[in-house]
Design a protein around this motif. Structure first.
Motif, PDB file in Angstrom:
ATOM      1  N   PHE A  41       0.818  -1.204   0.000  1.00 43.44           N
ATOM      2  CA  PHE A  41       0.000   0.000   0.000  1.00 43.44           C
ATOM      3  C   PHE A  41       0.856   1.259   0.000  1.00 43.44           C
ATOM      4  CE2 PHE A  41       1.004  -0.722   4.371  1.00 43.44           C
ATOM      5  CZ  PHE A  41       1.051   0.532   4.972  1.00 43.44           C
ATOM      6  N   ASN A  42       0.232   2.340  -0.405  1.00 40.97           N
ATOM      7  CA  ASN A  42       0.835   3.664  -0.377  1.00 40.97           C
ATOM      8  C   ASN A  42       0.486   4.275   0.976  1.00 40.97           C
ATOM      9  OD1 ASN A  42       1.294   6.439  -0.568  1.00 40.97           O
ATOM     10  ND2 ASN A  42       0.650   6.556  -2.703  1.00 40.97           N
ATOM     11  N   PRO A  43       1.467   4.545   1.837  1.00 42.91           N
ATOM     12  CA  PRO A  43       1.161   5.058   3.172  1.00 42.91           C
ATOM     13  C   PRO A  43       0.617   6.497   3.186  1.00 42.91           C
ATOM     14  CG  PRO A  43       3.528   4.993   2.845  1.00 42.91           C
ATOM     15  CD  PRO A  43       2.907   4.334   1.658  1.00 42.91           C
ATOM     16  N   VAL A  44       0.712   7.191   2.067  1.00 45.63           N
ATOM     17  CA  VAL A  44       0.203   8.575   2.004  1.00 45.63           C
ATOM     18  C   VAL A  44      -0.797   8.757   0.871  1.00 45.63           C
ATOM     19  CG1 VAL A  44       2.210   9.615   3.122  1.00 45.63           C
ATOM     20  CG2 VAL A  44       2.195   9.352   0.636  1.00 45.63           C
ATOM     21  N   GLY A  45      -1.324   7.658   0.338  1.00 44.79           N
ATOM     22  CA  GLY A  45      -2.260   7.750  -0.778  1.00 44.79           C
ATOM     23  C   GLY A  45      -3.185   6.553  -0.820  1.00 44.79           C
ATOM     24  N   GLN A  85       8.515   7.131  -5.826  1.00 38.51           N
ATOM     25  CA  GLN A  85       9.026   8.052  -4.807  1.00 38.51           C
ATOM     26  C   GLN A  85       7.851   8.840  -4.222  1.00 38.51           C
ATOM     27  OE1 GLN A  85      12.400   8.181  -3.843  1.00 38.51           O
ATOM     28  NE2 GLN A  85      12.320   6.316  -5.052  1.00 38.51           N
ATOM     29  N   LEU A  86       7.605   8.664  -2.950  1.00 42.38           N
ATOM     30  CA  LEU A  86       6.493   9.322  -2.271  1.00 42.38           C
ATOM     31  C   LEU A  86       7.015  10.512  -1.474  1.00 42.38           C
ATOM     32  CD1 LEU A  86       4.737   6.069  -1.024  1.00 42.38           C
ATOM     33  CD2 LEU A  86       4.103   7.462  -3.004  1.00 42.38           C
ATOM     34  N   PRO A  87       6.127  11.415  -1.085  1.00 42.56           N
ATOM     35  CA  PRO A  87       6.555  12.572  -0.289  1.00 42.56           C
ATOM     36  C   PRO A  87       7.275  12.146   0.984  1.00 42.56           C
ATOM     37  CG  PRO A  87       4.272  12.832  -1.009  1.00 42.56           C
ATOM     38  CD  PRO A  87       4.690  11.441  -1.378  1.00 42.56           C
ATOM     39  N   GLY A  88       8.211  12.954   1.398  1.00 41.83           N
ATOM     40  CA  GLY A  88       8.938  12.707   2.640  1.00 41.83           C
ATOM     41  C   GLY A  88       9.903  11.541   2.563  1.00 41.83           C
ATOM     42  N   GLY A  89      10.250  11.108   1.356  1.00 40.34           N
ATOM     43  CA  GLY A  89      11.175   9.993   1.201  1.00 40.34           C
ATOM     44  C   GLY A  89      10.555   8.631   1.471  1.00 40.34           C
ATOM     45  N   LEU A  90       9.237   8.573   1.584  1.00 40.75           N
ATOM     46  CA  LEU A  90       8.557   7.302   1.840  1.00 40.75           C
ATOM     47  C   LEU A  90       8.505   6.460   0.571  1.00 40.75           C
ATOM     48  CD1 LEU A  90       5.570   8.609   4.000  1.00 40.75           C
ATOM     49  CD2 LEU A  90       7.607   7.412   4.808  1.00 40.75           C
ATOM     50  N   THR A  91       8.268   5.168   0.754  1.00 42.49           N
ATOM     51  CA  THR A  91       8.081   4.243  -0.366  1.00 42.49           C
ATOM     52  C   THR A  91       6.819   3.431  -0.104  1.00 42.49           C
ATOM     53  OG1 THR A  91       9.372   2.502   0.692  1.00 42.49           O
ATOM     54  CG2 THR A  91      10.572   4.017  -0.754  1.00 42.49           C
ATOM     55  N   MET A  92       6.413   2.668  -1.103  1.00 40.14           N
ATOM     56  CA  MET A  92       5.304   1.744  -0.908  1.00 40.14           C
ATOM     57  C   MET A  92       5.726   0.761   0.183  1.00 40.14           C
ATOM     58  SD  MET A  92       3.055   2.766  -3.101  1.00 40.14           S
ATOM     59  CE  MET A  92       1.947   1.515  -3.682  1.00 40.14           C
ATOM     60  N   GLU A  93       4.743   0.204   0.901  1.00 34.57           N
ATOM     61  CA  GLU A  93       5.047  -0.674   2.029  1.00 34.57           C
ATOM     62  C   GLU A  93       4.237  -1.951   1.981  1.00 34.57           C
ATOM     63  OE1 GLU A  93       4.545   1.162   5.849  1.00 34.57           O
ATOM     64  OE2 GLU A  93       5.420   3.054   5.180  1.00 34.57           O
ATOM     65  N   GLN A  94       4.809  -3.021   2.518  1.00 34.01           N
ATOM     66  CA  GLN A  94       4.053  -4.243   2.734  1.00 34.01           C
ATOM     67  C   GLN A  94       3.285  -4.094   4.038  1.00 34.01           C
ATOM     68  OE1 GLN A  94       6.258  -7.945   3.135  1.00 34.01           O
ATOM     69  NE2 GLN A  94       4.374  -9.102   3.427  1.00 34.01           N
ATOM     70  N   ASP A  95       2.010  -4.431   4.006  1.00 33.37           N
ATOM     71  CA  ASP A  95       1.193  -4.434   5.221  1.00 33.37           C
ATOM     72  C   ASP A  95       1.479  -5.747   5.954  1.00 33.37           C
ATOM     73  OD1 ASP A  95      -0.739  -4.628   7.183  1.00 33.37           O
ATOM     74  OD2 ASP A  95      -2.409  -4.051   5.881  1.00 33.37           O
ATOM     75  N   ILE A  96       2.307  -5.670   6.981  1.00 30.83           N
ATOM     76  CA  ILE A  96       2.717  -6.896   7.680  1.00 30.83           C
ATOM     77  C   ILE A  96       1.596  -7.487   8.546  1.00 30.83           C
ATOM     78  CG2 ILE A  96       5.168  -6.321   7.629  1.00 30.83           C
ATOM     79  CD1 ILE A  96       4.891  -5.487  10.601  1.00 30.83           C
ATOM     80  N   TYR A  97       0.496  -6.761   8.702  1.00 31.23           N
ATOM     81  CA  TYR A  97      -0.636  -7.252   9.488  1.00 31.23           C
ATOM     82  C   TYR A  97      -1.733  -7.847   8.624  1.00 31.23           C
ATOM     83  CZ  TYR A  97       1.796  -4.631  13.036  1.00 31.23           C
ATOM     84  OH  TYR A  97       2.768  -4.164  13.877  1.00 31.23           O
ATOM     85  N   PHE A  98      -1.565  -7.800   7.309  1.00 29.16           N
ATOM     86  CA  PHE A  98      -2.579  -8.312   6.389  1.00 29.16           C
ATOM     87  C   PHE A  98      -2.718  -9.822   6.513  1.00 29.16           C
ATOM     88  CE2 PHE A  98      -3.388 -10.162   2.102  1.00 29.16           C
ATOM     89  CZ  PHE A  98      -4.715  -9.775   1.990  1.00 29.16           C
TER      90      PHE A  98
END
Length: 119
Positions: A41-45, A85-98
């Motif tokens: 997921f995109n943590p800011v979108g 490349q997401l704002p603040g240097g963030l990247t897409m992330e794996q949802d480890i709780y999924f």
């Protein structure tokens, strides 16, 4: 293979196992309908991806939702997903709780009716 550092090793292994099992069955009535192994997921979108299988090079199969109301099943590059490349240097992330509750095709049916992935 930079993308592999973003996926937990056990999940990466399962994605590859699913890919290898699926290849001889592609296009037949025996094709597997796996539960997704990972949610990215995109943590800011709004972008979300449910991936059920992937080869060693990063070609993946899953359900993609870019957040524009038209989720679709298909192939996607894991390199592309994790190169965003997401704002603040963030990247897409794996949802480890999924934890999947249904197969990929069931998620796809639900996503089409709601206009977005609900997972």
């Amino acid at each position: 293979m930079e993308w592999t550092k973003h996926i937990r090793p056990t999940d990466l292994q399962q994605l590859i196992i699913n890919w290898e099992e699926q290849q001889p069955l592609k296009g037949t009535r025996l094709e597997n309908d796996y539960e997704p192994v990972v949610k990215i997921f995109n943590p800011v979108g709004a972008a979300t991806f449910l991936i059920s299988e992937c080869d060693n090079e990063g070609l993946a199969f899953g359900l993609s939702d870019l957040g524009v109301g038209s989720p679709e099943l298909g192939y996607i590059s894991m390199d592309e997903i994790f190169s965003v490349q997401l704002p603040g240097g963030l990247t897409m992330e794996q949802d480890i709780y999924f934890k999947p509750k249904q197969t990929l095709s069931q998620y796809a049916d639900e996503a089409r009716s709601k206009g977005r992935i609900v997972a």
